[in-house]
Design a protein around this motif. Structure first.
Motif, PDB file in Angstrom:
ATOM      1  N   VAL A 190       0.846  -1.199   0.000  1.00 37.26           N
ATOM      2  CA  VAL A 190       0.000   0.000   0.000  1.00 37.26           C
ATOM      3  C   VAL A 190       0.881   1.248   0.000  1.00 37.26           C
ATOM      4  CG1 VAL A 190      -1.618   1.370   1.390  1.00 37.26           C
ATOM      5  CG2 VAL A 190      -2.041  -1.065   1.022  1.00 37.26           C
ATOM      6  N   ASN A 191       1.918   1.259   0.837  1.00 34.95           N
ATOM      7  CA  ASN A 191       2.824   2.410   0.868  1.00 34.95           C
ATOM      8  C   ASN A 191       3.538   2.596  -0.472  1.00 34.95           C
ATOM      9  OD1 ASN A 191       2.326   3.327   3.492  1.00 34.95           O
ATOM     10  ND2 ASN A 191       3.710   1.802   4.361  1.00 34.95           N
ATOM     11  N   ALA A 192       3.945   1.499  -1.090  1.00 34.24           N
ATOM     12  CA  ALA A 192       4.619   1.586  -2.392  1.00 34.24           C
ATOM     13  C   ALA A 192       3.683   2.144  -3.456  1.00 34.24           C
ATOM     14  CB  ALA A 192       5.128   0.207  -2.801  1.00 34.24           C
ATOM     15  N   VAL A 193       2.449   1.668  -3.478  1.00 34.44           N
ATOM     16  CA  VAL A 193       1.480   2.155  -4.466  1.00 34.44           C
ATOM     17  C   VAL A 193       1.200   3.637  -4.242  1.00 34.44           C
ATOM     18  CG1 VAL A 193      -0.942   1.974  -5.200  1.00 34.44           C
ATOM     19  CG2 VAL A 193       0.455  -0.083  -4.967  1.00 34.44           C
ATOM     20  N   GLU A 194       1.116   4.054  -2.987  1.00 32.45           N
ATOM     21  CA  GLU A 194       0.905   5.470  -2.684  1.00 32.45           C
ATOM     22  C   GLU A 194       2.029   6.326  -3.254  1.00 32.45           C
ATOM     23  OE1 GLU A 194      -1.481   7.390  -1.110  1.00 32.45           O
ATOM     24  OE2 GLU A 194      -2.757   5.612  -1.198  1.00 32.45           O
ATOM     25  N   GLN A 195       3.254   5.828  -3.198  1.00 32.71           N
ATOM     26  CA  GLN A 195       4.400   6.591  -3.689  1.00 32.71           C
ATOM     27  C   GLN A 195       4.554   6.509  -5.205  1.00 32.71           C
ATOM     28  OE1 GLN A 195       7.834   5.233  -1.548  1.00 32.71           O
ATOM     29  NE2 GLN A 195       7.059   5.973   0.409  1.00 32.71           N
ATOM     30  N   LEU A 196       4.249   5.355  -5.769  1.00 34.07           N
ATOM     31  CA  LEU A 196       4.485   5.144  -7.196  1.00 34.07           C
ATOM     32  C   LEU A 196       3.382   5.684  -8.097  1.00 34.07           C
ATOM     33  CD1 LEU A 196       5.827   1.482  -7.091  1.00 34.07           C
ATOM     34  CD2 LEU A 196       7.154   3.551  -7.529  1.00 34.07           C
ATOM     35  N   TYR A 197       2.155   5.612  -7.630  1.00 38.97           N
ATOM     36  CA  TYR A 197       1.019   5.954  -8.493  1.00 38.97           C
ATOM     37  C   TYR A 197       0.301   7.195  -7.969  1.00 38.97           C
ATOM     38  CZ  TYR A 197       1.729   1.288 -10.398  1.00 38.97           C
ATOM     39  OH  TYR A 197       2.254   0.184 -10.982  1.00 38.97           O
ATOM     40  N   LYS A 198       0.857   8.334  -8.247  1.00 38.74           N
ATOM     41  CA  LYS A 198       0.263   9.605  -7.810  1.00 38.74           C
ATOM     42  C   LYS A 198      -0.938   9.986  -8.666  1.00 38.74           C
ATOM     43  CE  LYS A 198       3.517  10.681  -4.785  1.00 38.74           C
ATOM     44  NZ  LYS A 198       3.300  10.728  -3.379  1.00 38.74           N
ATOM     45  N   ASP A 199      -1.008   9.441  -9.884  1.00 38.78           N
ATOM     46  CA  ASP A 199      -2.051   9.853 -10.821  1.00 38.78           C
ATOM     47  C   ASP A 199      -3.313   8.975 -10.777  1.00 38.78           C
ATOM     48  OD1 ASP A 199      -0.455   7.800 -11.778  1.00 38.78           O
ATOM     49  OD2 ASP A 199      -0.858   8.273 -13.876  1.00 38.78           O
ATOM     50  N   ILE A 200      -3.314   7.887  -9.994  1.00 37.90           N
ATOM     51  CA  ILE A 200      -4.524   7.079  -9.875  1.00 37.90           C
ATOM     52  C   ILE A 200      -5.062   7.184  -8.454  1.00 37.90           C
ATOM     53  CG2 ILE A 200      -3.876   5.496 -11.721  1.00 37.90           C
ATOM     54  CD1 ILE A 200      -3.155   3.434  -9.584  1.00 37.90           C
ATOM     55  N   HIS A 201      -6.330   6.850  -8.277  1.00 34.14           N
ATOM     56  CA  HIS A 201      -6.962   7.032  -6.969  1.00 34.14           C
ATOM     57  C   HIS A 201      -7.935   5.902  -6.682  1.00 34.14           C
ATOM     58  CE1 HIS A 201      -5.290  11.051  -6.845  1.00 34.14           C
ATOM     59  NE2 HIS A 201      -5.723  11.225  -8.087  1.00 34.14           N
ATOM     60  N   GLY A 202      -8.320   5.790  -5.425  1.00 33.41           N
ATOM     61  CA  GLY A 202      -9.392   4.907  -4.996  1.00 33.41           C
ATOM     62  C   GLY A 202      -9.217   3.448  -5.365  1.00 33.41           C
ATOM     63  N   ASP A 203     -10.224   2.929  -6.074  1.00 35.11           N
ATOM     64  CA  ASP A 203     -10.246   1.506  -6.411  1.00 35.11           C
ATOM     65  C   ASP A 203      -9.068   1.081  -7.279  1.00 35.11           C
ATOM     66  OD1 ASP A 203     -12.530   0.987  -4.943  1.00 35.11           O
ATOM     67  OD2 ASP A 203     -13.889   1.250  -6.658  1.00 35.11           O
ATOM     68  N   GLU A 204      -8.574   1.987  -8.112  1.00 33.09           N
ATOM     69  CA  GLU A 204      -7.420   1.647  -8.951  1.00 33.09           C
ATOM     70  C   GLU A 204      -6.179   1.400  -8.086  1.00 33.09           C
ATOM     71  OE1 GLU A 204      -6.899   3.924 -12.699  1.00 33.09           O
ATOM     72  OE2 GLU A 204      -8.677   4.996 -11.980  1.00 33.09           O
ATOM     73  N   LYS A 205      -5.970   2.268  -7.086  1.00 32.44           N
ATOM     74  CA  LYS A 205      -4.836   2.077  -6.182  1.00 32.44           C
ATOM     75  C   LYS A 205      -5.000   0.787  -5.374  1.00 32.44           C
ATOM     76  CE  LYS A 205      -2.877   6.604  -5.343  1.00 32.44           C
ATOM     77  NZ  LYS A 205      -2.577   7.634  -4.334  1.00 32.44           N
ATOM     78  N   LYS A 206      -6.215   0.552  -4.915  1.00 37.89           N
ATOM     79  CA  LYS A 206      -6.478  -0.674  -4.150  1.00 37.89           C
ATOM     80  C   LYS A 206      -6.163  -1.893  -5.003  1.00 37.89           C
ATOM     81  CE  LYS A 206     -10.186  -3.131  -1.754  1.00 37.89           C
ATOM     82  NZ  LYS A 206     -11.614  -3.124  -1.388  1.00 37.89           N
ATOM     83  N   HIS A 207      -6.592  -1.863  -6.249  1.00 36.89           N
ATOM     84  CA  HIS A 207      -6.346  -2.982  -7.155  1.00 36.89           C
ATOM     85  C   HIS A 207      -4.845  -3.210  -7.351  1.00 36.89           C
ATOM     86  CE1 HIS A 207      -7.117  -5.803 -10.370  1.00 36.89           C
ATOM     87  NE2 HIS A 207      -6.313  -5.114 -11.165  1.00 36.89           N
ATOM     88  N   GLN A 208      -4.089  -2.141  -7.551  1.00 35.70           N
ATOM     89  CA  GLN A 208      -2.634  -2.270  -7.720  1.00 35.70           C
ATOM     90  C   GLN A 208      -1.982  -2.847  -6.466  1.00 35.70           C
ATOM     91  OE1 GLN A 208      -0.653  -1.958 -10.386  1.00 35.70           O
ATOM     92  NE2 GLN A 208      -2.524  -1.620 -11.554  1.00 35.70           N
ATOM     93  N   ALA A 209      -2.395  -2.364  -5.299  1.00 36.13           N
ATOM     94  CA  ALA A 209      -1.841  -2.873  -4.045  1.00 36.13           C
ATOM     95  C   ALA A 209      -2.150  -4.357  -3.886  1.00 36.13           C
ATOM     96  CB  ALA A 209      -2.393  -2.085  -2.861  1.00 36.13           C
TER      97      ALA A 209
END
Length: 87
Positions: free
Chosen positions: A32-51
Motif C-alpha cells: 500500500v505504501n509503495a502504491v501510494e508513492q508510485l502511483y500519484k495519478d490514480i486514486h481509490g479503487d485503482e490504487k487498491k487494485h494495484q496494491a
C-alpha cells in the motif's frame, strides 16, 4: 506421548496461523505504501487494485495463500490506519 504430540501440533498450527497473518499485514502495508508513492495519478479503487496485485505476488512467493476478499479487507484496514496517522 500421543497427547503431547497432539498438543504440540495444535500449538504449531496456531503459531503458523499467527505468523502468516502478521506476514500478510506487513506485506500489504508495504505494498500500500509503495502504491501510494508510485502511483500519484490514480486514486481509490485503482490504487487498491494495484496494491492487491503486488501483495498477492509477494505473498505467493512466501507460499502464503490469501483470498481476494481477505486481501481487500486487509488493504482497507491498512489504508484506514494510514489515513488516521495523517490527521
Amino acid at each position: 506421548v500421543a497427547i503431547g504430540g497432539y498438543v504440540s501440533l495444535q500449538v504449531k498450527k496456531l503459531y503458523n496461523k499467527y505468523v502468516d497473518n502478521q506476514v500478510k499485514k506487513d506485506v500489504v502495508r508495504t505494498c500500500v505504501n509503495a502504491v501510494e508513492q508510485l502511483y500519484k495519478d490514480i486514486h481509490g479503487d485503482e490504487k487498491k487494485h494495484q496494491a492487491m496485485i503486488y501483495a498477492t505476488k509477494v505473498l505467493w512467493q512466501y507460499g502464503i495463500e490469501v483470498t481476494d476478499q481477505e486481501l481487500g479487507l486487509i488493504v482497507e484496514s491498512i489504508v484506514n490506519e494510514i489515513n488516521k496517522d495523517k490527521k
